[in-house]
Design a protein around this motif. Structure first.
Motif, PDB file in Angstrom:
ATOM      1  N   ASP A 287      11.241   0.076 -19.127  1.00  0.00           N
ATOM      2  CA  ASP A 287      11.805   0.697 -17.932  1.00  0.00           C
ATOM      3  C   ASP A 287      10.753   1.631 -17.342  1.00  0.00           C
ATOM      4  OD1 ASP A 287      13.294   1.908 -15.974  1.00  0.00           O
ATOM      5  OD2 ASP A 287      14.698   2.905 -17.323  1.00  0.00           O
ATOM      6  N   LEU A 288       9.883   1.064 -16.508  1.00  0.00           N
ATOM      7  CA  LEU A 288       8.775   1.789 -15.895  1.00  0.00           C
ATOM      8  C   LEU A 288       8.875   1.689 -14.386  1.00  0.00           C
ATOM      9  CD1 LEU A 288       5.633   0.591 -17.916  1.00  0.00           C
ATOM     10  CD2 LEU A 288       6.644   2.857 -17.978  1.00  0.00           C
ATOM     11  N   THR A 289       8.924   2.798 -13.709  1.00  0.00           N
ATOM     12  CA  THR A 289       8.831   2.792 -12.259  1.00  0.00           C
ATOM     13  C   THR A 289       7.367   2.610 -11.877  1.00  0.00           C
ATOM     14  OG1 THR A 289      10.732   4.249 -12.010  1.00  0.00           O
ATOM     15  CG2 THR A 289       9.226   4.108 -10.146  1.00  0.00           C
ATOM     16  N   VAL A 290       7.084   1.614 -11.055  1.00  0.00           N
ATOM     17  CA  VAL A 290       5.710   1.321 -10.648  1.00  0.00           C
ATOM     18  C   VAL A 290       5.662   1.195  -9.131  1.00  0.00           C
ATOM     19  CG1 VAL A 290       5.135   0.153 -12.822  1.00  0.00           C
ATOM     20  CG2 VAL A 290       6.052  -1.172 -10.921  1.00  0.00           C
ATOM     21  N   GLY A 291       4.496   1.392  -8.567  1.00  0.00           N
ATOM     22  CA  GLY A 291       4.343   1.250  -7.125  1.00  0.00           C
ATOM     23  C   GLY A 291       2.912   1.444  -6.701  1.00  0.00           C
ATOM     24  N   TRP A 292       2.696   1.461  -5.383  1.00  0.00           N
ATOM     25  CA  TRP A 292       1.337   1.604  -4.860  1.00  0.00           C
ATOM     26  C   TRP A 292       1.358   2.254  -3.490  1.00  0.00           C
ATOM     27  CZ3 TRP A 292      -0.151  -1.296  -0.461  1.00  0.00           C
ATOM     28  CH2 TRP A 292       0.723  -2.332  -0.097  1.00  0.00           C
ATOM     29  N   SER A 293       0.209   2.811  -3.136  1.00  0.00           N
ATOM     30  CA  SER A 293       0.055   3.457  -1.835  1.00  0.00           C
ATOM     31  C   SER A 293      -1.208   2.946  -1.167  1.00  0.00           C
ATOM     32  CB  SER A 293      -0.004   4.973  -1.985  1.00  0.00           C
ATOM     33  OG  SER A 293      -1.150   5.365  -2.716  1.00  0.00           O
ATOM     34  N   LEU A 294      -1.242   3.049   0.152  1.00  0.00           N
ATOM     35  CA  LEU A 294      -2.403   2.687   0.962  1.00  0.00           C
ATOM     36  C   LEU A 294      -2.803   3.903   1.781  1.00  0.00           C
ATOM     37  CD1 LEU A 294      -4.464   0.848   2.334  1.00  0.00           C
ATOM     38  CD2 LEU A 294      -2.598  -0.188   3.633  1.00  0.00           C
ATOM     39  N   ASN A 295      -3.986   4.413   1.521  1.00  0.00           N
ATOM     40  CA  ASN A 295      -4.486   5.615   2.199  1.00  0.00           C
ATOM     41  C   ASN A 295      -3.492   6.763   2.133  1.00  0.00           C
ATOM     42  OD1 ASN A 295      -6.821   4.222   2.820  1.00  0.00           O
ATOM     43  ND2 ASN A 295      -6.142   3.671   4.884  1.00  0.00           N
ATOM     44  N   GLU A 363      -0.816   3.027  12.084  1.00  0.00           N
ATOM     45  CA  GLU A 363      -1.576   1.846  12.464  1.00  0.00           C
ATOM     46  C   GLU A 363      -0.909   0.586  11.928  1.00  0.00           C
ATOM     47  OE1 GLU A 363      -5.518   2.182  10.999  1.00  0.00           O
ATOM     48  OE2 GLU A 363      -6.019   3.942  12.205  1.00  0.00           O
ATOM     49  N   SER A 364      -0.971  -0.492  12.708  1.00  0.00           N
ATOM     50  CA  SER A 364      -0.416  -1.773  12.300  1.00  0.00           C
ATOM     51  C   SER A 364      -1.385  -2.469  11.348  1.00  0.00           C
ATOM     52  CB  SER A 364      -0.178  -2.649  13.538  1.00  0.00           C
ATOM     53  OG  SER A 364       0.310  -3.914  13.166  1.00  0.00           O
ATOM     54  N   ARG A 365      -0.865  -2.929  10.217  1.00  0.00           N
ATOM     55  CA  ARG A 365      -1.705  -3.561   9.198  1.00  0.00           C
ATOM     56  C   ARG A 365      -1.078  -4.840   8.677  1.00  0.00           C
ATOM     57  NH1 ARG A 365      -5.419  -0.597   6.489  1.00  0.00           N
ATOM     58  NH2 ARG A 365      -6.249   1.050   7.819  1.00  0.00           N
ATOM     59  N   THR A 366      -1.953  -5.775   8.284  1.00  0.00           N
ATOM     60  CA  THR A 366      -1.504  -6.959   7.550  1.00  0.00           C
ATOM     61  C   THR A 366      -2.201  -7.032   6.184  1.00  0.00           C
ATOM     62  OG1 THR A 366      -3.162  -8.254   8.749  1.00  0.00           O
ATOM     63  CG2 THR A 366      -0.887  -8.328   9.568  1.00  0.00           C
ATOM     64  N   PHE A 367      -3.541  -6.812   6.166  1.00  0.00           N
ATOM     65  CA  PHE A 367      -4.287  -6.831   4.919  1.00  0.00           C
ATOM     66  C   PHE A 367      -5.196  -5.606   4.857  1.00  0.00           C
ATOM     67  CE2 PHE A 367      -2.936 -11.214   5.428  1.00  0.00           C
ATOM     68  CZ  PHE A 367      -2.474 -11.507   4.148  1.00  0.00           C
ATOM     69  N   ILE A 368      -5.971  -5.475   3.776  1.00  0.00           N
ATOM     70  CA  ILE A 368      -6.763  -4.279   3.514  1.00  0.00           C
ATOM     71  C   ILE A 368      -8.025  -4.283   4.388  1.00  0.00           C
ATOM     72  CG2 ILE A 368      -8.017  -2.984   1.756  1.00  0.00           C
ATOM     73  CD1 ILE A 368      -6.162  -4.281  -0.332  1.00  0.00           C
ATOM     74  N   GLN A 369      -8.314  -3.136   4.987  1.00  0.00           N
ATOM     75  CA  GLN A 369      -9.497  -2.969   5.820  1.00  0.00           C
ATOM     76  C   GLN A 369     -10.571  -2.201   5.061  1.00  0.00           C
ATOM     77  OE1 GLN A 369      -8.366  -1.182   9.538  1.00  0.00           O
ATOM     78  NE2 GLN A 369      -6.842  -2.753  10.020  1.00  0.00           N
ATOM     79  N   ASP A 370     -11.810  -2.288   5.551  1.00  0.00           N
ATOM     80  CA  ASP A 370     -12.907  -1.525   4.958  1.00  0.00           C
ATOM     81  C   ASP A 370     -12.581  -0.038   5.007  1.00  0.00           C
ATOM     82  OD1 ASP A 370     -14.226  -3.894   4.630  1.00  0.00           O
ATOM     83  OD2 ASP A 370     -15.614  -3.602   6.306  1.00  0.00           O
ATOM     84  N   GLY A 371     -12.887   0.676   3.930  1.00  0.00           N
ATOM     85  CA  GLY A 371     -12.610   2.100   3.847  1.00  0.00           C
ATOM     86  C   GLY A 371     -11.241   2.443   3.313  1.00  0.00           C
ATOM     87  N   ASP A 372     -10.357   1.457   3.195  1.00  0.00           N
ATOM     88  CA  ASP A 372      -9.007   1.707   2.675  1.00  0.00           C
ATOM     89  C   ASP A 372      -9.060   2.024   1.179  1.00  0.00           C
ATOM     90  OD1 ASP A 372      -7.780   1.278   5.090  1.00  0.00           O
ATOM     91  OD2 ASP A 372      -7.036  -0.726   4.602  1.00  0.00           O
ATOM     92  N   ILE A 374      -6.577   1.931  -2.130  1.00  0.00           N
ATOM     93  CA  ILE A 374      -5.328   1.503  -2.762  1.00  0.00           C
ATOM     94  C   ILE A 374      -5.187   2.266  -4.069  1.00  0.00           C
ATOM     95  CG2 ILE A 374      -4.069  -0.402  -3.831  1.00  0.00           C
ATOM     96  CD1 ILE A 374      -4.210  -0.731  -0.852  1.00  0.00           C
ATOM     97  N   ALA A 375      -4.032   2.866  -4.291  1.00  0.00           N
ATOM     98  CA  ALA A 375      -3.765   3.605  -5.529  1.00  0.00           C
ATOM     99  C   ALA A 375      -2.449   3.132  -6.126  1.00  0.00           C
ATOM    100  CB  ALA A 375      -3.715   5.109  -5.263  1.00  0.00           C
ATOM    101  N   LEU A 376      -2.463   2.828  -7.409  1.00  0.00           N
ATOM    102  CA  LEU A 376      -1.262   2.407  -8.132  1.00  0.00           C
ATOM    103  C   LEU A 376      -0.703   3.588  -8.921  1.00  0.00           C
ATOM    104  CD1 LEU A 376      -2.487  -0.960  -9.738  1.00  0.00           C
ATOM    105  CD2 LEU A 376      -1.903  -0.496  -7.347  1.00  0.00           C
ATOM    106  N   PHE A 377       0.592   3.522  -9.234  1.00  0.00           N
ATOM    107  CA  PHE A 377       1.170   4.531 -10.121  1.00  0.00           C
ATOM    108  C   PHE A 377       2.213   3.875 -11.009  1.00  0.00           C
ATOM    109  CE2 PHE A 377       4.254   4.597  -6.645  1.00  0.00           C
ATOM    110  CZ  PHE A 377       5.462   4.692  -7.311  1.00  0.00           C
ATOM    111  N   ALA A 378       2.476   4.515 -12.157  1.00  0.00           N
ATOM    112  CA  ALA A 378       3.531   4.063 -13.070  1.00  0.00           C
ATOM    113  C   ALA A 378       3.990   5.241 -13.899  1.00  0.00           C
ATOM    114  CB  ALA A 378       3.028   2.941 -13.985  1.00  0.00           C
ATOM    115  N   GLN A 379       5.283   5.293 -14.161  1.00  0.00           N
ATOM    116  CA  GLN A 379       5.807   6.348 -15.026  1.00  0.00           C
ATOM    117  C   GLN A 379       7.151   5.929 -15.606  1.00  0.00           C
ATOM    118  OE1 GLN A 379       6.038   9.511 -12.044  1.00  0.00           O
ATOM    119  NE2 GLN A 379       8.266   9.349 -12.057  1.00  0.00           N
ATOM    120  N   ALA A 380       7.414   6.425 -16.808  1.00  0.00           N
ATOM    121  CA  ALA A 380       8.716   6.269 -17.445  1.00  0.00           C
ATOM    122  C   ALA A 380       9.345   7.652 -17.541  1.00  0.00           C
ATOM    123  CB  ALA A 380       8.557   5.657 -18.839  1.00  0.00           C
ATOM    124  N   GLN A 381      10.614   7.746 -17.217  1.00  0.00           N
ATOM    125  CA  GLN A 381      11.282   9.044 -17.186  1.00  0.00           C
ATOM    126  C   GLN A 381      12.133   9.238 -18.428  1.00  0.00           C
ATOM    127  OE1 GLN A 381      10.782  11.477 -14.746  1.00  0.00           O
ATOM    128  NE2 GLN A 381      11.769  12.684 -16.359  1.00  0.00           N
TER     129      GLN A 381
END
Length: 401
Positions: A287-295, A363-372, A374-381
C-alpha cells in the motif's frame, strides 16, 4: 506498527520520510571523503563505514565500499542483524555517539552496481491503455498477458542516480516517405518501482515465488524514460530497444522489505488463475501512494497496489527458464497506472497519445520538452509516521544532432 522514536529528533516528525521505522540504505560522500554506505535517519545520514570502523556494526568491511553490493551479498541473516543493531543504536536510549552526516551536506551516489536490468509491464491499466493506442482496443492485451509477467532486458549501463540529467535521444522515426533521423519528439516518463535483487540464483534452477521474495533486498523509485516515437517505429517484432536505452533514473535510497512489511497489500483482481509456479502465499504488493510531477506541478497520483504482478512473481518468472539472477540485478515493476487519467504513470496515457494536451504551469503539453524536470514520489503512511523513498528526479537536456 507505531512510530519508533529516535534520539535523532528530525526522525520523529510525522511528515519525515526517514523515521527509525524506515532506515533506507544508500551511498554518499561528503567533502574530502570517498563514497561509502549510509542509512538515512531524519535529516541525517548514518556513516555506516565509520560506525563499522568504530566497532558499532559488523558487516565484514562491506560498508566502506562505494556500492551496497558487497553488503547485500552477505545475505538476509546479515541484513536483519544490521537492521536490528541500527534500530537499537538509534532508538531514544541508543548510542548517541553514532557517526552522522547532515544530508544537506552530502552528495548521493548510485547505491548499487547494477548487474543487469529487466523492465516489466505489470499494470493492466497501463498495458491496456498503451496497447490500445498502438494496436487498437481489440488487440490491446496479448493473450498471454494475464498469465505471466511480460518483460524485456534493458541496459544496466544507462541506469543513473536521481539528479543526473538525461539527454533527449536522436533516433529513427517514421516519416511520410519512410524513416527519418531526428530528435525524439514524444519523450515520456514511466513511473515505476524497482526491486533490487540481493542474492544469486543458480543457472538451470528455478526460484519459487517464496524464494524470490527472500532474494529481494529492497525497492527504489524508478523512471524508465521512453522515446515513444522511436518505440512505435522499432518495437515490432522484438519489442523496445533504443527507445528505452536512453536512461533509467533510480532514487538514491533503497527502502528495505522489512520497512515495507506492515504495508503488504493484495494487487489487482485476477482475470484468470495463475499457473502454480506464480502463486503467492501472501500478498506481494504494498500500500504505497506513488505519483509524479512536471516542473513542480503534481500531475498524477495512484497506488502501487494496482499492479497485476508483484516483484517476487516477476523474479520467479525470470528464473523459470533457468536464467540465473545476480546480486545487483534490478527489476522495474512496469509503469504504475490507475484507471483514471490523473492516475497514469506516463504522458502517453494521460494525453491519449498526444491527442488531449494537459496544462502545466499555464502551458499546453503533450510530451516532455527540453529543460523539463520530472520528479517521482512514493510513500507509505503508518501510525504517526511515513515511509518515504526520497527523490527520483531528472532534467531533460537537448538532443545532440
Amino acid at each position: 506498527m507505531a512510530l519508533i522514536r529516535s534520539w535523532v529528533d528530525s526522525a520523529n516528525r510525522a511528515d519525515c520520510p526517514f523515521p527509525l521505522n524506515n532506515l533506507p540504505y544508500g551511498v554518499f560522500s561528503v567533502a574530502g571523503a570517498a563514497p561509502r554506505c549510509g542509512a538515512a535517519i531524519g535529516t541525517m545520514i548514518v556513516d555506516l563505514a565509520d560506525a563499522e570502523a568504530c566497532g558499532l556494526l559488523d558487516a565484514g568491511g562491506a560498508f566502506a565500499q562505494p556500492r551496497l553490493n558487497e553488503f547485500m551479498a552477505l545475505g538476509r541473516g546479515k541484513w536483519d542483524a544490521v537492521r536490528a543493531r541500527l534500530t537499537a543504536l538509534l532508538a531514544e536510549d541508543g548510542h548517541r555517539d553514532l557517526p552522522l552526516a547532515p544530508m544537506a551536506d552530502a552528495t548521493l551516489h548510485l547505491p548499487i552496481r547494477v548487474t543487469e536490468y529487466t523492465d516489466f509491464y505489470a499494470s493492466r491499466n497501463h498495458a491496456f491503455n498503451v496497447g490500445a493506442l498502438f494496436r487498437g482496443p481489440e488487440n490491446a492485451l496479448p493473450p498471454q498477458w494475464t498469465h505471466m509477467p511480460i518483460g524485456y532486458n534493458g541496459r544496466a549501463s544507462s541506469v543513473v542516480v536521481s539528479g543526473t540529467p538525461i539527454r533527449r535521444p536522436m533516433g529513427q522515426l517514421k516519416g511520410e516517405n519512410g524513416p527519418e533521423w531526428a530528435p525524439c519528439r514524444r519523450l515520456d516518463l514511466e513511473l515505476e518501482l524497482g526491486a533490487v535483487v540481493g542474492a544469486d540464483s543458480t543457472m538451470g534452477e528455478r526460484v519459487s515465488v517464496d524464494q524470490a521474495e527472500d532474494m529481494i533486498f529492497g525497492y527504489v523509485l524508478l523512471n524508465d524514460w521512453s522515446a515513444r516515437d522511436v518505440q512505435a517505429w522499432e518495437y515490432q517484432p522484438l519489442g523496445p530497444f533504443q527507445s528505452k536505452a536512453l536512461g533509467t533514473t533510480i532514487g538514491s535510497w533503497i527502502v528495505t522489505q522489512a520497512a515495507l512489511e506492515p504495508f503488504r497489500s493484495p494487487g489487482a483482481n485476477r482475470v484468470n488463475p495463475l499457473l502454480p509456479y506464480l502463486a503467492e502465499k501472501r500478498p506481494g504488493l504494498y500500500d504505497l501512494t506513488v505519483g509524479w510531477s512536471l516542473n513542480g506541478q503534481a500531475m498524477a497520483r495512484t497506488n502501487y497496489n494496482v499492479m497485476y504482478y508483484s516483484s517476487a512473481q516477476q523474479l520467479a518468472h525470470h528464473t523459470s527458464s533457468g536464467c540465473p539472477m545476480r546480486v545487483g540485478d534490478l527489476l522495474g515493476s512496469g509503469t504504475i497506472s490507475g484507471p483514471a487519467p490523473d492516475q497514469t504513470g506516463a504522458l502517453l496515457e494521460m494525453t491519449g497519445g498526444g491527442r488531449n494536451p494537459v496544462m502545466v504551469n499555464g502551458e499546453s503539453r503533450t510530451f516532455i520538452q527540453d529543460g523539463d524536470e520530472i520528479a517521482l514520489f512514493a510513500q507509505a503512511q503508518g501510525d504517526g509516521y511515513r515511509i518515504g523513498f526520497g527523490p527520483c528526479a531528472g532534467t531533460i537536456l537537448p538532443a545532440q544532432p
